[in-house]
Scaffold this motif. Structure first.
Motif, short mmCIF file in Angstrom:
data_model
loop_
_atom_site.label_atom_id
_atom_site.label_comp_id
_atom_site.label_asym_id
_atom_site.label_seq_id
_atom_site.Cartn_x
_atom_site.Cartn_y
_atom_site.Cartn_z
N ILE A 75 0.85 -1.19 0.00
CA ILE A 75 0.00 0.00 0.00
C ILE A 75 0.88 1.23 0.00
O ILE A 75 1.65 1.46 0.95
CB ILE A 75 -0.94 0.01 1.23
CG1 ILE A 75 -1.78 -1.27 1.26
CG2 ILE A 75 -1.82 1.26 1.21
CD1 ILE A 75 -2.54 -1.47 2.56
N ALA A 76 0.79 2.04 -1.07
CA ALA A 76 1.51 3.31 -1.12
C ALA A 76 0.70 4.33 -0.31
O ALA A 76 -0.52 4.40 -0.43
CB ALA A 76 1.66 3.77 -2.56
N THR A 77 1.39 5.09 0.52
CA THR A 77 0.74 6.06 1.39
C THR A 77 1.56 7.33 1.42
O THR A 77 2.58 7.45 0.73
CB THR A 77 0.51 5.45 2.80
OG1 THR A 77 -0.29 6.32 3.57
CG2 THR A 77 1.82 5.15 3.49
N ASP A 78 1.14 8.30 2.20
CA ASP A 78 1.82 9.58 2.28
C ASP A 78 3.08 9.48 3.14
O ASP A 78 3.12 8.72 4.12
CB ASP A 78 0.89 10.63 2.90
CG ASP A 78 -0.36 10.85 2.06
OD1 ASP A 78 -0.25 10.84 0.82
OD2 ASP A 78 -1.44 11.04 2.65
N PRO A 79 4.12 10.26 2.82
CA PRO A 79 5.33 10.27 3.65
C PRO A 79 4.96 10.60 5.11
O PRO A 79 4.09 11.43 5.36
CB PRO A 79 6.18 11.39 3.04
CG PRO A 79 5.73 11.46 1.61
CD PRO A 79 4.26 11.15 1.65
N GLY A 80 5.60 9.90 6.04
CA GLY A 80 5.34 10.12 7.45
C GLY A 80 4.13 9.37 7.99
O GLY A 80 3.82 9.46 9.18
N SER A 81 3.45 8.60 7.14
CA SER A 81 2.27 7.85 7.56
C SER A 81 2.62 6.79 8.58
O SER A 81 3.72 6.23 8.56
CB SER A 81 1.58 7.19 6.37
OG SER A 81 0.98 8.15 5.56
N ALA A 119 10.07 2.41 9.00
CA ALA A 119 11.30 3.15 9.28
C ALA A 119 11.57 3.17 10.78
O ALA A 119 12.72 3.18 11.22
CB ALA A 119 11.20 4.57 8.75
N SER A 120 10.51 3.20 11.58
CA SER A 120 10.63 3.19 13.03
C SER A 120 9.43 2.48 13.62
O SER A 120 8.40 2.34 12.96
CB SER A 120 10.72 4.62 13.58
OG SER A 120 9.52 5.32 13.31
N VAL A 138 5.81 4.28 8.40
CA VAL A 138 6.07 3.57 7.15
C VAL A 138 7.31 4.16 6.48
O VAL A 138 7.47 5.38 6.41
CB VAL A 138 4.86 3.63 6.20
CG1 VAL A 138 5.13 2.85 4.92
CG2 VAL A 138 3.60 3.11 6.89
N ALA A 139 8.20 3.29 6.00
CA ALA A 139 9.46 3.71 5.37
C ALA A 139 9.26 4.13 3.92
O ALA A 139 8.30 3.73 3.27
CB ALA A 139 10.48 2.57 5.45
N ILE A 140 10.21 4.89 3.45
CA ILE A 140 10.25 5.29 2.04
C ILE A 140 11.09 4.26 1.29
O ILE A 140 12.20 3.92 1.71
CB ILE A 140 10.85 6.70 1.87
CG1 ILE A 140 9.94 7.73 2.56
CG2 ILE A 140 11.05 7.05 0.39
CD1 ILE A 140 10.52 9.11 2.64
#
Length: 159
Positions: A75-81, A119-120, A138-140
């Motif tokens: 699932i592609a989502t917004d940065p920082g999601s 990412a964390s 969620v990581a990039i």
């Protein structure tokens, strides 16, 4: 193998040697039944997003004559999601994926949901989580620059 190890660890504590099916306490059986009742009604594991890879056999995105098998959905989502629990349960594992990112496994009786490509992480192993609770950021993806969650669900060892 991660799922088989989780089942084996649980079952060792419950006096069973099975690596394919969870031995459930009455409380875990009730949680699994509640989870199953919500089939088709579970919320998304992110607030907003678009499925960029579906579950099952898919055409390969580059090699048009080949197919690939996906164990879950991307699932592609917004940065920082934030990845969010789709149902209440217990964090059974937090795993650093070699050369990649972090993964959180949440157990719901004999069901496991996996939130991969973080990412964390905002939770700890053994923590009880509620529906919608944030599990991590969620990581990039370094290859395509998208913020993408890889979400997988198992019942015992079956995808």
């Amino acid at each position: 193998s991660i799922i088989a190890e989780a089942i084996a660890a649980n079952n060792k504590a419950e006096g069973s040697t099975s690596r394919s099916v969870f031995k459930l306490t009455p409380e875990a059986a009730a949680l699994a039944a509640d989870f199953e009742k919500n089939k088709g009604k579970l919320p998304w594991p992110v607030r907003t997003g678009t499925v960029v890879l579906r579950f099952g056999t898919q055409p390969h995105p580059i090699v048009k004559t080949a197919t690939m098998n996906s164990n879950g959905v991307r699932i592609a989502t917004d940065p920082g999601s934030k990845a969010r629990a789709v149902f209440g349960g217990t964090v059974s594992e937090i795993i650093a994926v070699k050369g990649s990112s972090l993964m959180v496994m949440v157990r719901h009786g004999d069901y496991i949901t996996i939130y991969n490509h973080l990412a964390s992480v905002d939770v700890r192993k053994g923590q009880e989580v509620a529906l919608g609770e944030e599990l991590g950021t969620v990581a990039i993806n370094k290859t395509d620059g998208r913020t993408t969650l890889y979400f997988v669900m198992y019942k015992n060892n079956q995808k």
